[in-house]
Design a protein around this motif. Structure first.
Motif, PDB file in Angstrom:
ATOM      1  N   LYS A 139     -56.772 -37.079  58.326  1.00 17.65           N
ATOM      2  CA  LYS A 139     -57.278 -37.991  59.356  1.00 17.65           C
ATOM      3  C   LYS A 139     -57.522 -39.400  58.817  1.00 17.65           C
ATOM      4  O   LYS A 139     -57.020 -40.381  59.384  1.00 17.65           O
ATOM      5  CB  LYS A 139     -58.545 -37.418  59.984  1.00 17.65           C
ATOM      6  CG  LYS A 139     -59.133 -38.302  61.069  1.00 17.65           C
ATOM      7  CD  LYS A 139     -60.384 -37.689  61.664  1.00 17.65           C
ATOM      8  CE  LYS A 139     -60.996 -38.613  62.718  1.00 17.65           C
ATOM      9  NZ  LYS A 139     -62.224 -38.035  63.306  1.00 17.65           N
ATOM     10  N   ARG A 188     -55.429 -42.897  59.713  1.00 23.15           N
ATOM     11  CA  ARG A 188     -56.076 -44.122  60.188  1.00 23.15           C
ATOM     12  C   ARG A 188     -55.698 -45.311  59.301  1.00 23.15           C
ATOM     13  O   ARG A 188     -55.422 -46.409  59.778  1.00 23.15           O
ATOM     14  CB  ARG A 188     -57.601 -43.936  60.196  1.00 23.15           C
ATOM     15  CG  ARG A 188     -58.359 -45.148  60.775  1.00 23.15           C
ATOM     16  CD  ARG A 188     -59.866 -44.964  60.687  1.00 23.15           C
ATOM     17  NE  ARG A 188     -60.304 -43.797  61.451  1.00 23.15           N
ATOM     18  CZ  ARG A 188     -60.809 -42.693  60.901  1.00 23.15           C
ATOM     19  NH1 ARG A 188     -60.923 -42.619  59.586  1.00 23.15           N
ATOM     20  NH2 ARG A 188     -61.191 -41.687  61.646  1.00 23.15           N
ATOM     21  N   LEU A 242     -58.119 -35.562  65.017  1.00 23.72           N
ATOM     22  CA  LEU A 242     -57.250 -36.705  65.130  1.00 23.72           C
ATOM     23  C   LEU A 242     -56.283 -36.573  66.295  1.00 23.72           C
ATOM     24  O   LEU A 242     -55.547 -37.486  66.600  1.00 23.72           O
ATOM     25  CB  LEU A 242     -56.434 -36.923  63.841  1.00 23.72           C
ATOM     26  CG  LEU A 242     -55.319 -35.929  63.548  1.00 23.72           C
ATOM     27  CD1 LEU A 242     -54.145 -36.725  62.971  1.00 23.72           C
ATOM     28  CD2 LEU A 242     -55.769 -34.899  62.541  1.00 23.72           C
ATOM     29  N   LYS A 289     -52.140 -46.358  60.061  1.00 17.42           N
ATOM     30  CA  LYS A 289     -52.051 -47.058  61.348  1.00 17.42           C
ATOM     31  C   LYS A 289     -52.552 -48.487  61.203  1.00 17.42           C
ATOM     32  O   LYS A 289     -51.948 -49.429  61.722  1.00 17.42           O
ATOM     33  CB  LYS A 289     -52.849 -46.316  62.421  1.00 17.42           C
ATOM     34  CG  LYS A 289     -52.248 -44.962  62.812  1.00 17.42           C
ATOM     35  CD  LYS A 289     -53.119 -44.217  63.806  1.00 17.42           C
ATOM     36  CE  LYS A 289     -53.160 -44.913  65.158  1.00 17.42           C
ATOM     37  NZ  LYS A 289     -53.928 -44.129  66.156  1.00 17.42           N
ATOM     38  N   ASP A 290     -53.662 -48.669  60.486  1.00 16.57           N
ATOM     39  CA  ASP A 290     -54.193 -50.014  60.262  1.00 16.57           C
ATOM     40  C   ASP A 290     -53.225 -50.860  59.429  1.00 16.57           C
ATOM     41  O   ASP A 290     -53.208 -52.087  59.537  1.00 16.57           O
ATOM     42  CB  ASP A 290     -55.548 -49.947  59.557  1.00 16.57           C
ATOM     43  CG  ASP A 290     -56.634 -49.343  60.442  1.00 16.57           C
ATOM     44  OD1 ASP A 290     -56.419 -49.283  61.670  1.00 16.57           O
ATOM     45  OD2 ASP A 290     -57.672 -48.913  59.907  1.00 16.57           O
TER      46      ASP A 290
END
Length: 371
Positions: free
Chosen positions: A103, A107, A26, A110-111
């Motif tokens: 990881k 993600r 990552l 962040k989304d």
């Protein structure tokens, strides 16, 4: 110190007191680069700053600032990726967690809108909590609950990382509803979480008992004082609070109503340790001329530092009175003002009459006195 009152030929002692690499999937650092300052001086960008820019979308200036955090300082080169892994391990993550769990969580966050500096700080403050079930939904709840932007949310999570692990419907909502019933708004609750320990981890019944006891002490839930009292005593249990009431009654002869009155004026009085109270009460009664029961009407005196406030200020006032320079004074009035204001009112005007007064008082605070 005989020199202290040399001009008045009086001496006294001013301050005597008895008293590896697969795990970095990552992390996608930029090629080594440089940035220029306004003075055109070229500086090398720290590895961790490159990571923040490339992987988390930081602006260069902000990435450089964040990279100075003491938790990041050791991460100095992409030639030593193990230092990055060590950082995550230091936050409580195992090798497997870093590789297989963090990881996808990152993600997902962040989304969900938690990116950039906010994401870095979430990892910094509560990386282990991010591995819990549905951290995104809980973060979204708390972001909406706080309602003051990401900085306010981060402040709360910095002090209470475990919030992300609590089941919202089964654990958090019942406590919020209870606090709301006692007049605390969501904003008030957020303030408690940001400034004090985590009241959300209290059992529901113990939390209710503390709220009820505050009312027993004479502060109604409709009163603005109730919020302040709760902020002070929410971490205590009802039994501990009752024990402190008994302590004042048995040790110093206060009546129950006097203890309740003292609490209403200064809620912290019931959170002070017995040893702390004993030292201050001893000084105030033997040196300050107070009677134990009279302190119940001025309980805030018990909240001041003995060595840095009570002793030096009382001593200065006593000397001024002995010299006829200050016939009447209130120790409470002298204590509630700032240290600078105290010097302006009680030290500076009398320097010429009491030689060494400024130097001796300054020494109590470790202040350098200009000549």
């Amino acid at each position: 110190m005989s020199w202290f009152l040399a001009k008045r030929k009086i001496s006294f002692s001013f301050f005597s007191s008895p008293y590896h690499h697969h795990q970095l999937a990552l992390l996608t650092p930029l090629p080594r680069q440089s940035i220029s300052t306004q003075s055109q001086q070229v500086k090398e960008v720290p590895f961790i700053a490159q990571y923040l820019i490339s992987s988390l979308g930081f602006f260069p200036e902000r990435a450089l600032k964040v990279s100075t955090n003491r938790r990041f300082v050791a991460i100095k080169s992409e030639d030593r990726p193990e230092s990055v892994v060590r950082f995550f391990k230091d936050t409580g993550l195992s090798d497997d967690q870093i590789k297989t769990t963090l990881k996808p969580k990152v993600r997902e966050l962040k989304d969900g809108g938690f990116s950039g500096e906010l994401l870095v700080h979430l990892i910094l403050y509560s990386s282990a909590a991010l591995l819990s079930k549905n951290p995104l939904s809980r973060l979204l709840f708390w972001r909406d609950f706080v309602g003051k932007g990401d900085e306010a949310l981060l402040k709360i999570l910095q002090r209470n990382a475990g919030l992300i692990t609590y089941d919202i419907d089964k654990y958090v909502v019942p406590r919020i509803k209870l606090l709301n019933e006692y007049g605390l708004s969501n904003r008030d609750i957020a303030g408690v979480l940001a400034s004090y320990s985590n009241c959300m981890r209290r059992g529901l019944e113990p939390l209710r008992q503390v709220l009820e006891f505050i009312e027993e002490l004479g502060i109604q839930r409709e009163s603005s004082m109730f919020k302040g009292a709760f902020k002070v005593v929410h971490a205590s249990s009802k039994d501990k609070l009752k024990g402190k009431v008994d302590f004042f009654m048995m040790r110093y002869g206060w009546s129950q109503e006097e203890v309740y009155y003292a609490f209403r004026k200064f809620p912290s009085v019931l959170t002070l340790s017995e040893g702390n109270v004993n030292l201050k009460m001893d000084f105030l009664t033997t040196k300050g001329g107070f009677k134990p029961r009279s302190i119940a009407s001025q309980p805030v005196l018990l909240g001041y530092s003995l060595e840095r406030v009570l002793i030096p200020r009382h001593t200065v006032l006593s000397v001024l009175k002995a010299l006829g320079l200050k016939k009447k004074y209130s120790l409470l009035t002298a204590c509630v003002i700032s240290e600078r204001r105290f010097r302006e009112l009680y030290v500076v005007p009398y320097e010429k009459d009491v030689l060494g007064l400024r130097e001796a008082y300054a020494a109590a605070y470790g202040i350098k006195v200009s000549v």
